[in-house]
Design an enzyme around this catalytic site. Structure first.
Site, PDB file in Angstrom:
ATOM      1  N   LYS A   1       0.867  -1.189   0.000  1.00 46.34           N
ATOM      2  CA  LYS A   1       0.000   0.000   0.000  1.00 46.34           C
ATOM      3  C   LYS A   1       0.891   1.222   0.000  1.00 46.34           C
ATOM      4  O   LYS A   1       2.017   1.175   0.504  1.00 46.34           O
ATOM      5  CB  LYS A   1      -0.861   0.017   1.272  1.00 46.34           C
TER       6      LYS A   1
ATOM      7  N   ASP B   1      -6.925   4.239  -4.651  1.00 45.91           N
ATOM      8  CA  ASP B   1      -7.599   4.087  -3.360  1.00 45.91           C
ATOM      9  C   ASP B   1      -8.235   5.461  -3.137  1.00 45.91           C
ATOM     10  O   ASP B   1      -8.429   6.220  -4.101  1.00 45.91           O
ATOM     11  CB  ASP B   1      -6.589   3.709  -2.260  1.00 45.91           C
TER      12      ASP B   1
HETATM   13  N1  GLU Z   1      -7.337   0.162  -2.962  1.00 45.15           N
HETATM   14  C1  GLU Z   1      -8.062  -1.028  -3.272  1.00 45.15           C
HETATM   15  C2  GLU Z   1      -8.053  -1.954  -2.079  1.00 45.15           C
HETATM   16  O1  GLU Z   1      -8.104  -1.480  -0.968  1.00 45.15           O
HETATM   17  C3  GLU Z   1      -7.622  -1.672  -4.573  1.00 45.15           C
HETATM   18  C4  GLU Z   1      -6.183  -2.032  -4.675  1.00 45.15           C
HETATM   19  C5  GLU Z   1      -5.742  -2.516  -6.039  1.00 45.15           C
HETATM   20  O2  GLU Z   1      -6.553  -2.559  -6.957  1.00 45.15           O
HETATM   21  O3  GLU Z   1      -4.563  -2.865  -6.158  1.00 45.15           O
HETATM   22  O4  GLU Z   1      -8.062  -3.149  -2.174  1.00 45.15           O
END
Ligand code: GLU
Length: 445
Positions: free
Chosen positions: A126, A166
């Site tokens: 992340k 996100d």
């Molecule tokens: N931000 C999204 C999550 O919390 C998607 C992450 C992604 O597609 O890599 O899973």
């Protein structure tokens, strides 16, 4: 809790005492793992828990950029590469003023288990920044994204780490980030997901998290012999996720009576229509972060500064941000007859709320219910590697299958360990086992 888990948790608390969100996420997972830890002494021997709570790598960097007035601004950028046991690091970027190392560590930790549940080969990561895109011009957002990617590009790659969106990072930001990566590296590769259609984005990716959470709710309702049609629903948030959920709920005949924004919530007794769902997109595009104009346009009520958990509903979908639904909200929902809470934001419920709700109502944890977004990101990676693209029907069918696998895996695992109906424990155990076994097989690394 086993002695081993207690010890690891105490160490995490001592070592990360200034990271409350990270501690909350670790405690939530570790407190459910005792049955597999006790049955598998090889995990303790290989120090799996100690390794799982430590990110493989954290990159923290300066992001300087020039605003429209010619003033130099400085933000802080991060990428937390948490766990690569089952695939390249994968997870979104969040641009929001509340972003801290603690928030991104909790999100990266959660992502590891979530991605494991999707059945696809993706590790957990992340990243993001305390940059606030609200009120910024396109030019400012572009210059920020270019500066952010100038550093980030050294640490990511299509087979190393694949970021996505996100909160605060959508199609526009992913486009700017992708353009800068391509320019710096002279490579056209699937290094980001959530891209625009003309340059490798997948159909259904924008809708995927919202659709996926509704599919997950449908599978839970099926187990209870019920249907989503006719159910009264309260949603929070008006970003991408809430929009996708509202769209699918309206299509399936549920009655969405509440949506919310940072300014308060809308109560629409008649239930939302497709026009209302489309208007959510307009509100978001206005970049003002307010939901209030919805009330006048659709003859609904606006309740200023309050959360939608006080309305009477059958199902609640928190879709905004972590810890948006607390113990008091949980009690209010149950007193008003709510029978299901589908946590859709990452760690959307406080620990108090989860403890109160789990067992009293059907409760879906975020790492299972919201996994549809990253799952379709995984499908975008596959399409990019194959240099082809699937139709919307194909992607949607795959998303549905994945949500069914996640549901069944969480349900069956909970049942296997004597906790039938406990999706929190089931999702944690199922997500954990796959990553832990991969780590044991790969030796001490
Ligand atoms: N931000 C999204 C999550 O919390 C998607 C992450 C992604 O597609 O890599 O899973």
């Amino acid at each position: 809790m086993s002695k081993y888990i207690e010890k690891v948790l105490a160490d995490v608390k001592a070592k990360n005492s200034n990271e409350p969100e990270f501690i909350q996420a670790v405690e939530e997972v570790l407190s459910t793992l005792a049955p597999v830890i006790e049955a598998n002494p090889q995990y303790e021997k290989a120090a799996i828990l100690e390794r799982m709570v430590e990110p493989e790598r954290v990159v923290m960097f300066r992001v300087p950029w020039v605003d429209d007035n010619g003033v130099v601004q400085v933000n802080r950028g991060y990428r937390v590469q948490f766990n690569s046991a089952i695939g390249p690091y994968k997870g979104g970027l969040r641009f929001h003023p509340t972003v801290t190392l603690s928030v991104l560590k909790f999100l990266g930790f959660e992502q590891t288990f979530k991605n494991s549940l999707t059945t696809l080969p993706m590790g957990g990561g992340k990243g993001g920044s305390d940059f606030n895109p609200r009120g910024k011009s396109d030019g400012e957002v572009m210059r920020f994204c270019q500066s952010f990617m100038t550093e980030l590009s050294r640490h990511i790659g299509a087979d190393t780490d694949v970021p996505a969106g996100d909160i605060g990072v959508g199609g526009r930001e992913v486009g700017y980030l992708f353009g800068q990566y391509k320019r710096l590296r002279n490579e056209f590769v699937g290094v980001l997901t959530g891209k625009g259609r003309p340059f490798g984005g997948s159909l259904v990716r924008p809708e995927a998290t919202g659709y996926g959470t509704v599919y997950f709710a449908q599978y839970m309702l099926e187990k209870l012999g019920q249907d989503i049609k006719g159910k009264t629903v309260a949603l929070s948030g008006f970003g991408n996720v809430a929009w996708g959920a509202a769209q699918k709920l309206v299509q399936l005949g549920a009655k969405v009576v509440a949506i919310s924004g940072p300014d308060g919530y809308i109560y629409d007794e008649k239930g939302m229509t497709q026009e209302g769902v489309d208007y959510m997109l307009e509100l978001r595009a206005s970049n003002n972060d307010v939901v209030e104009p919805y009330a006048a346009k659709f003859g609904a009520k606006f309740v200023k500064g309050r959360k939608p958990w006080e309305v009477k509903c059958d199902i609640a979908f928190p879709c905004a941000i972590q810890n948006e639904l607390n113990g008091d909200d949980a009690k209010m929902l149950v007193e008003n007859g709510c029978m299901m809470v589908v946590e859709t934001s990452n760690m959307g419920c406080t620990a108090d709320a989860v403890n109160y709700l789990n067992g009293r109502v059907a409760f879906a944890p975020g790492k299972a219910a919201n996994a549809g977004g990253v799952a379709v990101s995984g499908l975008e990676m596959s399409q990019n590697s194959m240099r082809l693209s699937w139709s919307a029907e194909e992607v949607d069918a795959k998303l549905k299958d994945i949500m069914k696998s996640i549901h069944d895996n969480a349900y069956d695992t909970a049942e296997k360990y004597g906790m039938k109906g406990n999706y929190v424990a089931g999702a944690n155990l199922a997500g954990f086992i796959k990553v832990a076994d991969a780590m044991v097989a790969q030796g001490v690394c």
